[in-house]
Design a protein around this motif. Structure first.
Motif, mmCIF file in Angstrom:
data_model
loop_
_atom_site.group_PDB
_atom_site.id
_atom_site.type_symbol
_atom_site.label_atom_id
_atom_site.label_comp_id
_atom_site.label_asym_id
_atom_site.label_seq_id
_atom_site.Cartn_x
_atom_site.Cartn_y
_atom_site.Cartn_z
ATOM 1 N N ASP A 633 0.877 -1.273 0.185
ATOM 2 C CA ASP A 633 -0.137 0.077 -0.346
ATOM 3 C C ASP A 633 0.422 1.385 0.037
ATOM 4 O O ASP A 633 1.882 1.327 1.119
ATOM 5 C CB ASP A 633 -1.174 -0.047 1.708
ATOM 6 N N LEU A 634 0.589 2.151 -0.994
ATOM 7 C CA LEU A 634 1.429 3.263 -1.093
ATOM 8 C C LEU A 634 0.840 5.015 -0.340
ATOM 9 O O LEU A 634 -0.452 4.931 -1.161
ATOM 10 C CB LEU A 634 2.168 3.216 -2.398
ATOM 11 N N ILE A 635 0.872 6.270 -0.026
ATOM 12 C CA ILE A 635 0.486 6.683 0.877
ATOM 13 C C ILE A 635 1.187 7.567 0.284
ATOM 14 O O ILE A 635 2.941 7.621 0.900
ATOM 15 C CB ILE A 635 0.522 6.157 1.788
ATOM 16 N N ILE A 636 1.043 8.428 -0.037
ATOM 17 C CA ILE A 636 2.316 10.409 -0.612
ATOM 18 C C ILE A 636 1.730 11.411 0.885
ATOM 19 O O ILE A 636 0.672 11.368 1.168
ATOM 20 C CB ILE A 636 1.946 11.309 -1.265
ATOM 21 N N LEU A 637 2.378 11.908 1.817
ATOM 22 C CA LEU A 637 1.799 12.343 3.090
ATOM 23 C C LEU A 637 3.131 14.042 3.518
ATOM 24 O O LEU A 637 4.066 13.454 3.584
ATOM 25 C CB LEU A 637 2.262 11.078 4.354
ATOM 26 N N SER A 638 2.421 14.386 2.681
ATOM 27 C CA SER A 638 3.303 16.354 2.143
ATOM 28 C C SER A 638 2.720 16.826 3.682
ATOM 29 O O SER A 638 1.282 17.221 4.073
ATOM 30 C CB SER A 638 2.869 15.890 0.916
ATOM 31 N N LYS A 667 1.795 13.559 10.756
ATOM 32 C CA LYS A 667 2.414 13.034 10.626
ATOM 33 C C LYS A 667 2.338 11.651 11.169
ATOM 34 O O LYS A 667 2.558 10.485 11.055
ATOM 35 C CB LYS A 667 3.699 12.900 9.849
ATOM 36 N N LEU A 668 3.399 11.360 12.436
ATOM 37 C CA LEU A 668 3.692 11.047 13.362
ATOM 38 C C LEU A 668 2.013 10.199 13.475
ATOM 39 O O LEU A 668 1.915 8.684 14.045
ATOM 40 C CB LEU A 668 4.022 12.030 14.214
ATOM 41 N N GLU A 669 0.735 10.277 13.836
ATOM 42 C CA GLU A 669 0.468 10.176 14.578
ATOM 43 C C GLU A 669 -0.817 9.031 13.129
ATOM 44 O O GLU A 669 -1.107 8.150 13.202
ATOM 45 C CB GLU A 669 -0.745 11.387 14.995
ATOM 46 N N PHE A 670 -0.637 9.854 12.181
ATOM 47 C CA PHE A 670 -1.340 9.119 11.145
ATOM 48 C C PHE A 670 0.038 7.640 11.112
ATOM 49 O O PHE A 670 -0.791 6.599 10.707
ATOM 50 C CB PHE A 670 -1.162 9.619 10.038
ATOM 51 N N ILE A 671 1.039 7.770 11.092
ATOM 52 C CA ILE A 671 1.572 6.437 11.377
ATOM 53 C C ILE A 671 1.523 5.757 12.124
ATOM 54 O O ILE A 671 0.763 4.074 12.118
ATOM 55 C CB ILE A 671 3.176 6.425 11.022
ATOM 56 N N LYS A 672 0.749 6.046 13.517
ATOM 57 C CA LYS A 672 0.677 5.614 14.695
ATOM 58 C C LYS A 672 -1.086 4.764 14.348
ATOM 59 O O LYS A 672 -1.249 3.565 14.633
ATOM 60 C CB LYS A 672 0.405 5.829 15.990
ATOM 61 N N MET A 682 6.502 1.708 6.441
ATOM 62 C CA MET A 682 8.113 1.634 6.511
ATOM 63 C C MET A 682 7.475 3.456 5.744
ATOM 64 O O MET A 682 7.465 3.787 4.953
ATOM 65 C CB MET A 682 8.822 1.915 4.900
ATOM 66 N N MET A 683 8.525 4.331 6.170
ATOM 67 C CA MET A 683 8.301 5.812 5.803
ATOM 68 C C MET A 683 9.605 6.327 5.470
ATOM 69 O O MET A 683 10.819 5.551 6.369
ATOM 70 C CB MET A 683 8.393 6.824 8.032
ATOM 71 N N VAL A 684 9.157 6.808 4.309
ATOM 72 C CA VAL A 684 10.561 7.509 3.883
ATOM 73 C C VAL A 684 10.108 8.731 3.502
ATOM 74 O O VAL A 684 9.451 9.062 3.120
ATOM 75 C CB VAL A 684 10.787 7.253 2.414
ATOM 76 N N GLY A 685 11.326 9.383 4.343
ATOM 77 C CA GLY A 685 11.595 11.413 4.183
ATOM 78 C C GLY A 685 12.468 11.802 4.526
ATOM 79 O O GLY A 685 13.440 10.967 3.714
ATOM 80 N N ASP A 686 12.568 12.162 4.615
ATOM 81 C CA ASP A 686 14.038 13.869 3.888
ATOM 82 C C ASP A 686 14.280 14.225 5.801
ATOM 83 O O ASP A 686 16.059 14.859 5.193
ATOM 84 C CB ASP A 686 14.019 14.945 3.681
ATOM 85 N N GLY A 687 14.419 13.280 7.122
ATOM 86 C CA GLY A 687 14.772 13.202 7.920
ATOM 87 C C GLY A 687 14.855 15.094 9.021
ATOM 88 O O GLY A 687 15.485 14.869 9.649
ATOM 89 N N ASN A 689 12.028 17.151 8.796
ATOM 90 C CA ASN A 689 10.419 17.664 9.209
ATOM 91 C C ASN A 689 10.019 16.049 9.925
ATOM 92 O O ASN A 689 8.891 15.933 10.034
ATOM 93 C CB ASN A 689 9.203 18.308 8.550
ATOM 94 N N ASP A 690 10.615 15.129 9.128
ATOM 95 C CA ASP A 690 9.682 14.100 9.704
ATOM 96 C C ASP A 690 10.410 12.480 10.512
ATOM 97 O O ASP A 690 10.648 11.725 10.792
ATOM 98 C CB ASP A 690 9.836 12.801 8.592
ATOM 99 N N ALA A 691 10.771 13.482 11.774
ATOM 100 C CA ALA A 691 11.988 13.158 12.798
ATOM 101 C C ALA A 691 11.124 11.430 12.938
ATOM 102 O O ALA A 691 11.175 10.816 13.834
ATOM 103 C CB ALA A 691 12.609 14.037 13.957
ATOM 104 N N GLY A 692 9.894 12.535 14.043
ATOM 105 C CA GLY A 692 8.850 11.812 15.102
ATOM 106 C C GLY A 692 8.335 10.674 14.033
ATOM 107 O O GLY A 692 8.225 9.562 14.052
ATOM 108 N N ALA A 693 7.892 10.950 12.361
ATOM 109 C CA ALA A 693 7.787 9.430 11.655
ATOM 110 C C ALA A 693 8.081 8.641 11.194
ATOM 111 O O ALA A 693 7.883 7.510 11.469
ATOM 112 C CB ALA A 693 7.167 10.290 10.993
ATOM 113 N N LEU A 694 9.160 9.377 11.316
ATOM 114 C CA LEU A 694 10.819 7.849 10.990
ATOM 115 C C LEU A 694 10.546 7.383 12.211
ATOM 116 O O LEU A 694 11.053 6.117 12.332
ATOM 117 C CB LEU A 694 11.884 8.911 10.627
ATOM 118 N N ALA A 695 10.831 7.479 13.620
ATOM 119 C CA ALA A 695 10.850 7.012 14.485
ATOM 120 C C ALA A 695 9.933 6.300 15.073
ATOM 121 O O ALA A 695 10.245 5.509 15.570
ATOM 122 C CB ALA A 695 11.311 8.222 16.054
ATOM 123 N N GLN A 696 8.964 6.442 14.458
ATOM 124 C CA GLN A 696 7.549 5.728 15.130
ATOM 125 C C GLN A 696 6.972 4.823 14.063
ATOM 126 O O GLN A 696 6.804 4.387 14.408
ATOM 127 C CB GLN A 696 6.487 6.752 14.718
#
Length: 800
Positions: A633-638, A667-672, A682-687, A689-696
């Motif tokens: 499943d693919l999702i764009i989260l911008s 983004k973090l809540e969305f992943i949760k 799997m979260m693919v970001g730029d590191g 603004n996405d630190a919380g989502a990457l960690a979650q």
């Protein structure tokens, strides 16, 4: 003879009685008193007599009062926090780990301590105002853990190979060769020569050669088995130790009672090949470890200044004396001196404490700190320490606590396998004792030797270790082997947009609004220069031809924008909602309605206009999404507005879900929520603004282009040039799990075949002794060849 309660040594000279216990010296008694008074007496429950007798410490560590020596030894030294690592050779068991990681209970000035058991090392964070380095070392010495301190070799990478293993292997090999030579008369049935002159001598010589093999070369197996049994754990060394013991006792009995020549050749061969397999294993681990330490963070780049001209270079190319530009949220990759700017350094990566430390020009800055605020200029004091940054990335502060399922599975298999082997050996021995007593001992011995779960235990670590090396070679740098397992399980991939699926190298930018004055362009350029956001970097490249000035004040709001002040001019740069300035005078313009990706600007609370970006998407994006869509499943989260929705709908598969205007917290809540619904994400970001989502996320991947993206929140760094190969990397992780399962099956098949020959009495102990370590080596070869073959597809893709 009375033994010391603390160290277990015999009380020869004096016996000190204290608290109904006996101690050999006042040092041991003092250590016991310290542990007992700090509620650490559980130390003695973990292992009986676990300590070592403290040596005489008077004057031994006076050199640690020398400030220059201390400075060389410390990894980090700032204000009330100092960090140092020690190699402690006496670390050997769970009680050692437990006491060393509870040092803060012995002295409140010790903030934290982490043990790296494979490297026999400890990393201690402490407050030098309350405890000096000398006092810390003496404390370690008093509880029986003397550090190995050598200034000459302190910064050199310690050898992973245990030198004692080499000595034991040499002794076993020497004895094996001589015992085989002495066994030739028996093999070739030279009866007259054998019977008349040298039979007794040769047999006793073989017995003599076997003693150091068993009690020195094979000692580790007995110690490990004993500790496992005492802790009620059936580890893989139990059947090995039992096999060695049975072979030695039986052979010794035959020699002593003159019943035969025994199996000393089998015994020495067993120990020799076991140690050879262990040596081969350690050499392979050493290679994989070095390869990972060196390449873990290759995408990290910094801005180097040469004659005031900026250039992006990878950090390992930085040398002593280079001038480096550090922006807001960038990491200091080396020890340096602050030259220009206001530094507010967050050392939480190093110490775990997030309170920023303010520094002024001329102050020393330490590797691992992160700049919080505007741009600063530093001068490198030494080249980058690759292994140190890897250590920061692996810091337990940022661990997601994702244990390896294969490690758990291996432990479960080893335990059950050991029980099964012991049961089969005993039942087979009883059967042959009744049916044909002459074969009973041979069968019992052969079963214990041939059935060893070593090969099973090697399958997962060698496969995952090889994959780590292959990924690094192909520009995908993972934090640790367990990430590969997690990556193989993902069913949902969430992509950030800006800086992730878009590239800032080919963006076209247009400006609409009130024309900026020369002064405003200079301030704007200086403000953007300090930011690490992809849009800021792209816009700065457009404006850097101006005479850039450095703002007096700088504040970046993650996911929103920047506030800066220079003299009497204030700027707000960022999203429309962040700037949110309406028409104030006839000279101002209305806030532009967001349609495309834009950066809005206001000066002294007057809206000026916006820069609009026409996004350039990464090469191969459409094909990557088409290939992934059949499996995930693919999702764009911008965080941007939906101005690019139409373009993305044309490029991406129809069912791709898109969500815009998402703040970092959203983004973090969305992943949760996805995870709560049973998804593995799997979260693919730029590191940035996405630190919380990457960690979650279950797996967080950062895409690196030409900026410093070192982020402990992520599990891996993907070079932007190979972004289109993301599907191949995921497929390789899944194939890696298949390889491990195949290796498990091969190991079990080998053991079943070996056992079938052993229990029927058709397998000689010497053959079993050779086959067992060869099975372990064959598993290593199989996993290496298989991972290489599966990785060839990625290598081919990178060529085109």
């Amino acid at each position: 003879m009375v033994t010391c309660y603390h160290c277990g040594e015999n009380c020869i000279d004096d016996i000190i009685h204290y608290d109904e216990k006996s101690f050999c010296c006042s040092g041991c008694k003092t250590v016991f008193d310290i542990l007992n008074s700090n509620d650490l007496s559980y130390y003695y429950d973990l292992e009986r007599s676990p300590g070592t007798s403290p040596k005489s410490l008077e004057g031994k560590y006076d050199y640690l009062e020398n400030a220059d020596i201390v400075e060389k030894l410390l990894e980090f030294n700032d204000l009330d926090t100092q960090v140092i690592s020690f190699v402690i050779p006496s670390i050997h068991c769970s009680s050692c780990i437990w006491i060393l990681e509870n040092l803060n209970k012995l002295n409140n000035a010790i903030k934290s301590s982490q043990v790296d058991f494979p490297k026999r090392s400890i990393r201690v964070s402490y407050n030098s105002d309350s405890i000096s380095l000398k006092e810390l070392v003496i404390l370690l010495n008093r509880i029986g853990y003397e550090p190995s301190i050598s200034l000459e070799n302190y910064n050199k990478k310690a050898s992973v190979i245990d030198r004692s293993l080499i000595y034991k292997l040499g002794v076993a090999g020497f004895a094996f060769g001589n015992i085989m030579f002495l066994s030739f008369p028996e093999y070739f049935e030279v009866e007259e020569f054998w019977l008349d002159q040298f039979k007794v001598l040769f047999r006793w010589l073989m017995f003599g050669f076997s003693i150091p093999v068993v009690f020195y070369s094979g000692s580790d197996y007995f110690v490990s088995a004993y500790k496992g049994l005492r802790a009620r754990i059936l580890n893989i060394d139990v059947p090995i130790a039992l096999g060695i013991a049975v072979l030695f006792l039986r052979s010794s009995a035959e020699i002593i009672l003159n019943l035969g020549t025994g199996f000393f050749d089998s015994l020495s061969g067993l120990v020799f090949f076991l140690l050879l397999g262990r040596y081969f294993q350690q050499k392979t681990y050493a290679f994989l470890s070095f390869d990972r330490d060196y390449k873990s963070y290759f995408p990290i780049a910094v801005t180097r200044l040469i004659n005031s001209i900026e250039e992006q270079v990878q950090v390992y190319k930085i040398k002593k004396g280079d001038r480096i530009l550090i922006r807001n949220e960038e990491l200091l990759p080396m020890d340096a001196v602050l030259i220009k700017g206001k530094a507010s350094i967050d050392y939480s990566f190093v110490t775990g404490e997030a309170e920023p430390v303010v520094k002024k020009s001329g102050d020393k800055l330490f590797a691992g700190g992160r700049q919080q605020g505007g741009i600063i200029e530093i001068e490198a004091l030494k080249a980058v320490q690759q292994s140190y940054l890897t250590q920061l990335w692996s810091n337990e502060i940022f661990s997601k606590n994702k244990p390896s399922s294969f490690q758990s599975l291996t432990n479960q298999i080893s335990k059950r396998f050991t029980i099964a082997v012991l049961s089969i050996a005993i039942l087979s021995g009883i059967f042959w004792l009744i049916y044909d007593p002459s074969k009973a001992l041979n069968v019992f011995t052969a079963v214990l030797i041939i059935a060893c779960p070593c090969a099973i235990a090697l399958a997962a670590p060698f496969t995952l270790g090889n994959l780590l090396r292959i990924y690094g070679r192909e520009k995908f740098y993972l934090k640790e082997a367990s990430v590969i397992e997690q990556m193989a399980k993902i069913d949902t991939i969430v992509f950030d947009k800006t800086g992730t699926i878009t590239t800032n190298k080919r963006n076209s930018i247009s400006y609409e609004g009130i024309e900026l004055t020369r002064s405003e362009e200079e301030i704007l350029g200086g403000s953007l220069r300090a930011s690490n956001h992809p849009l800021s970097r792209s816009l700065y490249q457009l404006l850097k031809k101006n005479n850039i000035v450095t703002p007096d004040e700088f504040l970046e709001h993650t996911g929103k924008g920047i506030e800066t002040t220079y003299k009497d001019t204030s700027f707000k740069i960022g999203s429309a909602d962040f700037v949110k300035i309406k028409s104030i005078s006839n000279n101002s313009v209305e806030l532009k309605k967001p349609e495309k990706t834009s950066v809005h600007i206001s000066s002294n609370n007057i809206y000026k206009g916006c820069f609009t970006f026409s996004n350039a998407y990464r090469e191969g994006l459409s094909k990557l999404f088409e290939d992934l869509k059949t499996k995930k499943d693919l999702i764009i989260l911008s965080g941007d507005n939906d101005g690019e929705r139409e373009n993305l709908e044309l490029m991406l598969p129809r069912d791709t879900k898109m969500f815009f205007n998402q703040q970092p917290g959203h983004k973090l809540e969305f992943i949760k929520k996805l995870q709560q619904n049973g998804k593995t994400v799997m979260m693919v970001g730029d590191g940035l603004n996405d630190a919380g989502a990457l960690a979650q996320s279950d797996v967080g991947i950062v895409v690196s282009e030409d900026i410093n993206v070192f982020s402990p929140a992520c599990d891996g760094i993907l070079d932007a040039s190979v972004f289109k190969n993301l599907e191949d990397y995921i497929d390789l992780s899944q194939n890696g799990i298949k390889i491990i399962k195949w290796a498990f099956l091969l190991s079990l098949l080998y053991n079943l075949i070996g056992l079938s020959f052993a229990v029927t009495g058709h397998l000689r102990p010497v053959v079993a002794a050779i086959l067992m370590p060869l099975s372990s080596i064959s598993i290593v070869v199989f996993t290496s060849v298989a991972t290489h073959l599966f990785s060839r597809k990625i290598s081919r893709d990178l060529k085109y």
